[in-house]
Design a protein around this motif. Structure first.
Motif, mmCIF file in Angstrom:
data_model
loop_
_atom_site.group_PDB
_atom_site.id
_atom_site.type_symbol
_atom_site.label_atom_id
_atom_site.label_comp_id
_atom_site.label_asym_id
_atom_site.label_seq_id
_atom_site.Cartn_x
_atom_site.Cartn_y
_atom_site.Cartn_z
ATOM 1 N N MET A 26 0.827 -1.197 0.000
ATOM 2 C CA MET A 26 0.000 0.000 0.000
ATOM 3 C C MET A 26 0.870 1.258 0.000
ATOM 4 N N LEU A 27 1.955 1.221 0.777
ATOM 5 C CA LEU A 27 2.862 2.375 0.819
ATOM 6 C C LEU A 27 3.470 2.629 -0.556
ATOM 7 N N PHE A 28 3.880 1.558 -1.246
ATOM 8 C CA PHE A 28 4.429 1.722 -2.595
ATOM 9 C C PHE A 28 3.387 2.331 -3.535
ATOM 10 N N ALA A 29 2.140 1.890 -3.397
ATOM 11 C CA ALA A 29 1.072 2.415 -4.249
ATOM 12 C C ALA A 29 0.868 3.906 -3.992
ATOM 13 N N VAL A 30 0.867 4.313 -2.711
ATOM 14 C CA VAL A 30 0.667 5.722 -2.370
ATOM 15 C C VAL A 30 1.823 6.571 -2.890
ATOM 16 N N VAL A 31 3.044 6.081 -2.735
ATOM 17 C CA VAL A 31 4.207 6.835 -3.235
ATOM 18 C C VAL A 31 4.132 6.984 -4.745
ATOM 19 N N ALA A 32 3.738 5.912 -5.445
ATOM 20 C CA ALA A 32 3.625 5.976 -6.907
ATOM 21 C C ALA A 32 2.586 7.007 -7.330
ATOM 22 N N VAL A 33 1.429 7.008 -6.668
ATOM 23 C CA VAL A 33 0.379 7.969 -7.016
ATOM 24 C C VAL A 33 0.818 9.392 -6.658
ATOM 25 N N ALA A 34 1.539 9.550 -5.533
ATOM 26 C CA ALA A 34 2.043 10.868 -5.149
ATOM 27 C C ALA A 34 3.006 11.411 -6.201
ATOM 28 N N LEU A 35 3.867 10.552 -6.716
ATOM 29 C CA LEU A 35 4.812 10.990 -7.743
ATOM 30 C C LEU A 35 4.097 11.292 -9.058
ATOM 31 N N PHE A 36 3.005 10.561 -9.341
ATOM 32 C CA PHE A 36 2.226 10.909 -10.533
ATOM 33 C C PHE A 36 1.555 12.262 -10.352
ATOM 34 N N PHE A 37 1.053 12.539 -9.137
ATOM 35 C CA PHE A 37 0.518 13.875 -8.881
ATOM 36 C C PHE A 37 1.595 14.923 -9.120
ATOM 37 N N ASP A 38 2.812 14.655 -8.652
ATOM 38 C CA ASP A 38 3.922 15.588 -8.841
ATOM 39 C C ASP A 38 4.187 15.815 -10.326
ATOM 40 N N PHE A 39 4.083 14.741 -11.110
ATOM 41 C CA PHE A 39 4.254 14.848 -12.563
ATOM 42 C C PHE A 39 3.166 15.729 -13.167
ATOM 43 N N THR A 40 1.901 15.514 -12.766
ATOM 44 C CA THR A 40 0.821 16.352 -13.288
ATOM 45 C C THR A 40 0.982 17.794 -12.827
ATOM 46 N N ASN A 41 1.499 17.978 -11.615
ATOM 47 C CA ASN A 41 1.791 19.329 -11.131
ATOM 48 C C ASN A 41 2.813 19.989 -12.037
ATOM 49 N N GLY A 42 3.819 19.220 -12.472
ATOM 50 C CA GLY A 42 4.849 19.777 -13.349
ATOM 51 C C GLY A 42 4.303 20.234 -14.678
#
Length: 359
Positions: free
Chosen positions: A1-17
Motif C-alpha cells: 500500500m505504501l508503494f502504491a501511495v508513493v507511486a500515485v504521489a509521484l504521478f501527482f507531482d508529474f501532473t503538477n509539473g
C-alpha cells in the motif's frame, strides 16, 4: 500500500509539473524570448535544482494542515486521486488553477470524510494556506504593475526594437528564477505528502526536520519530468489569452512572481504559483489600460480558483468512501492508474496539436 501511495504521489507531482510549466515559461514563449522546447528544458532543470533549497513547505504540508495521528495510507491515496482529478479537469479546459490547492483540498476532503472536522488544524490552515494564498496574487498584481511602471519610465525614449531585444534576454533570467522558485515551492508539497505517508506507517518520526533524501530526489525528478512535457493548453492561456504582453511586461511579471515565491517558500507558506503568476501577468498587462486585459478569461480563472479546494475535496471524500468497500483501496488505486493512462493519451494529442500553435 505504501508503494502504491508513493507511486500515485509521484504521478501527482508529474501532473503538477506539466500543469504548472506555464507558470515559468508562458511569458517567455509568448514574447519569443525562447522557443517552447528550449523553455521547458530550462524550466525542468531549474525546477529540479530548486527542490533542494528549502523544506519548510514540505513540513507545512505534512504537519500543519491535518492531524498526523488520524491519517492513514487510504486517506492519503484518496486525497491524491482527488487532487489529480481536478488538475486534469482544469488542464483539459486550459485553466491555470492551483495544483497546491487541489492537493490541499483533496487531503482535507478525504481526511474529513474519514475522521470528521476535528482532524483539520484550522489555525495552520488559515495562517499557512488561506491568508498567504489570498495575498499572493494580489501582491503579484501590485508588484508587477509597479515594476512595469518604473521600467516604462526608464525605456520611454529608447528604440522599441532594442528594448524588446534586451528584455528578451533578461527574460531568460527572470523566467529561470520563476522555474527555480517553483521547484522550491511545489516539489516540496509532494515531499510533504510522501513524508506524511512514512509517518503513517511508522517509517519516519512525526517531528522530522526534512524528508529522506530519496523522497527529495524522486519528487524533484517527477516535477522536472512533468515540466519538460509541458502543459500547452495552460501555456497558451497564460501567455496569450489573459493579456497581450511584450518582453518588458513579461520580465516584470516573472520577476514579481519569483520574488513572491522565494519569500513565501522560506516561511513555509504553500502558496499557489499559478495564482501568483496569473496575478503578475494581470498587473503587467494592465499598464496599457484595463481594456488590454481580457477580463472574461480572467473571470474564468477566478472561478477555477474558487472551486479548486471544494471540488478536489469532494472527489477526495468520494474516493475515501470507496476505500471502505471490500478491496476499495485496490479500486481507488486502479482508478488512479486509469486516470494516468487517460492523461498520457491526452498529452500525446495535446503535444501534437497545440505545441506548434503555441510556438
Amino acid at each position: 500500500m505504501l508503494f502504491a501511495v508513493v507511486a500515485v504521489a509521484l504521478f501527482f507531482d508529474f501532473t503538477n509539473g506539466f500543469h504548472d510549466s506555464a507558470n515559468s515559461i508562458a511569458t517567455t514563449v509568448s514574447t519569443r524570448a525562447l522557443g517552447p522546447r528550449q523553455a521547458v528544458a530550462m524550466a525542468a532543470v531549474l525546477n529540479f535544482a530548486g527542490a533542494f533549497v528549502s523544506f519548510e513547505v514540505a513540513a507545512t504540508i505534512a504537519k500543519g494542515i491535518v492531524d498526523q495521528e488520524a491519517i492513514t495510507l487510504e486517506i492519503i491515496l484518496a486525497g491524491l486521486v482527488g487532487a489529480i482529478t481536478w488538475n486534469l479537469v482544469t488542464w483539459f479546459f486550459g485553466l491555470p488553477s492551483s495544483s497546491s490547492h487541489a492537493l490541499i483540498g483533496g487531503m482535507l476532503g478525504s481526511a474529513v470524510m474519514a475522521s470528521g472536522w476535528d482532524v483539520v488544524q484550522w489555525e495552520g490552515l488559515k495562517d499557512k494556506v488561506l491568508v498567504p494564498s489570498l495575498l499572493a496574487p494580489f501582491l503579484g498584481v501590485v508588484v508587477a504593475f509597479t515594476l512595469i511602471l518604473g521600467l516604462t519610465w526608464l525605456i520611454a525614449r529608447r528604440s522599441p526594437s532594442r528594448v524588446n531585444h534586451w528584455f528578451r534576454r533578461a527574460q531568460l533570467v527572470s523566467g529561470g528564477f520563476v522555474a527555480f522558485t517553483h521547484g522550491t515551492n511545489d516539489a516540496q508539497k509532494t515531499m510533504g505528502i510522501i513524508a506524511l505517508s512514512l509517518v503513517a506507517t511508522g517509517d519516519l518520526s512525526p517531528d522530522f526536520e526534512r524528508p529522506p533524501l530519496w523522497v527529495v530526489v524522486s519528487a524533484a525528478l517527477a516535477m522536472a519530468a512533468g515540466t519538460y512535457v509541458g502543459g500547452w493548453r495552460i501555456i497558451r492561456t497564460l501567455g496569450q489569452r489573459i493579456a497581450k504582453i511584450d518582453p518588458p511586461q513579461g520580465f516584470a511579471a516573472q520577476t514579481a512572481c519569483a520574488g513572491i515565491l522565494w519569500t513565501t517558500a522560506h516561511y513555509g507558506f504553500p502558496v499557489s504559483t499559478t495564482h501568483t503568476i496569473s496575478g503578475s501577468v494581470l498587473g503587467a498587462g494592465a499598464i496599457r489600460g484595463f481594456s488590454a486585459v481580457r477580463w472574461g478569461v480572467a473571470g474564468n480563472i477566478l472561478l477555477a480558483w474558487i472551486f479548486t479546494i471544494p471540488m478536489a475535496a469532494l472527489v477526495g471524500a468520494s474516493m475515501e468512501a470507496l476505500t471502505r468497500l471490500p478491496a476499495g483501496d485496490v479500486l481507488v488505486f486502479g482508478l488512479a492508474v486509469a486516470i494516468a493512462g487517460g492523461a498520457f493519451l491526452a498529452r500525446r494529442y495535446e503535444t501534437r496539436r497545440l505545441a506548434p500553435a503555441t510556438a
